[in-house]
Design a protein around this motif. Sequence first.
Motif, short mmCIF file in Angstrom:
data_model
loop_
_atom_site.label_atom_id
_atom_site.label_comp_id
_atom_site.label_asym_id
_atom_site.label_seq_id
_atom_site.Cartn_x
_atom_site.Cartn_y
_atom_site.Cartn_z
N HIS A 165 0.82 -1.23 0.00
CA HIS A 165 0.00 0.00 0.00
C HIS A 165 0.85 1.28 0.00
O HIS A 165 0.47 2.28 -0.55
CB HIS A 165 -0.98 0.00 1.19
N ASP A 166 2.02 1.21 0.65
CA ASP A 166 2.86 2.41 0.76
C ASP A 166 4.07 2.36 -0.16
O ASP A 166 5.05 3.08 0.08
CB ASP A 166 3.35 2.56 2.21
N LYS A 196 6.07 5.38 -1.36
CA LYS A 196 6.98 6.16 -0.51
C LYS A 196 8.43 6.06 -0.96
O LYS A 196 9.26 6.89 -0.60
CB LYS A 196 6.85 5.71 0.95
N HIS A 231 2.42 10.02 -2.34
CA HIS A 231 2.84 8.62 -2.34
C HIS A 231 1.72 7.66 -2.78
O HIS A 231 1.99 6.61 -3.34
CB HIS A 231 3.43 8.20 -0.99
N HIS A 253 -5.87 4.28 -0.01
CA HIS A 253 -5.89 3.93 1.42
C HIS A 253 -5.92 5.15 2.35
O HIS A 253 -6.12 5.00 3.55
CB HIS A 253 -4.71 3.00 1.79
N HIS A 254 -5.75 6.36 1.80
CA HIS A 254 -5.89 7.56 2.64
C HIS A 254 -7.21 8.28 2.40
O HIS A 254 -7.42 9.38 2.91
CB HIS A 254 -4.72 8.52 2.40
N ASP A 272 -3.59 0.36 8.52
CA ASP A 272 -2.55 1.38 8.36
C ASP A 272 -2.58 2.38 9.53
O ASP A 272 -1.56 2.66 10.16
CB ASP A 272 -2.82 2.11 7.02
FE LIG Z 1 0.16 5.65 3.09
#
Ligand SMILES: [Fe+2]
Length: 354
Positions: free
Chosen positions: A173-174, A177, A202, A227-228, A256
């Motif tokens: 998911h990240d 980054k 990101h 996801h944010h 998360d």
């Molecule tokens: Fe994230």
Amino acid sequence: MIRKKLSYSLKNEVLAENVYANNDTLLLEKGKRLTTSDIIRLINIDIDSIYVEEEQKNIAIEVVSQVRTLWSQEDKDFTEMYVQNLDQTKNLFTQIAENKDISLQSYLNGYSNMLESVLEHTSMLHTLHKIKGHDDYTYRHSLNVSLLCGVIGKLLNLSLEEIWILGQCGLLHDVGKIKIPVNILQKKARLTNEEFKQMKQHSLLGYKILCNIEGIERHLREAAHYHHERLDGSGYPEGRRGDEIPFYAQIVAVADTYDALCSDRYYNRRISPYQAVQELLESSFKNQLNANIVVPFVQFMLSGYAGYSVVLTDKTCGKIVFIPPDEPDRPLIQTDTGYVDLRQRRNLEIAEIM
Ligand SMILES: [Fe+2]
């Protein structure tokens, strides 16, 4: 890789080549992090040097030591699997950052054993957040979120196939980054508005990275992208609302948030799992996180802490002796001098689980 003379100082380093005995039996597999007993085995068959990975490619020794101290007594196999998966997650992200062709499938082979193990021994997740410091935070966070996602999938009675996809959603998911400048990612002070704007990129960057990897499920790209997002439209990058946010991304959002709150990050210190679940519940009351995901997850996390030693916000130490079913976040604590009922003492919280 680098060739090093065999000695006990190689403990915690990672093998860069398979090691075979004289009869060609595989003794130790490439990628294994060396333990003292591994080194003794190698000494016993008169091996005098081995190839190990150069350390920056692997998870910080400080993290590995903490993991081993935390779980070795409880479950040695789980400990080694967790350490190995952290290394592999770091390698995977590094390869993606270097635009190398990656074999996601070969990486996932090792990861699937880890996920299976957690689904069988969900109690391991209750001690996950005792690891201190922010070394290799992004990799630990990715692995932790994936494991938490898997357990949430199980709590929601999803099929094994869905849980498998969900675990991968958490893991990647990240991934965006890796494209964020390190001075922003690891800044030890509050981000400026401009820096925060960059950081928020990101999710879109992760989506684009995953679009370029062959064979990636649509759900993984969506989880990285959304996801944010929050149900009330307050999230980013698109301000989606309610069902416009894919369900897997809603699950990743819960895992998360929980993992981030319970971990030391570059700017924020971790809070206790009890304080973190309060925040999850508040976010679900505000219609930001999905209550149908938050409530069973919170109940699962809290129900596992009976018998744990805790420190309260007024520094009182004690042990959780009763978890009330109607208010599992306000347990009864036994101390040296008596009991503290957190249902009565609303001003107190559990600051730390020991
Ligand atoms: Fe994230």
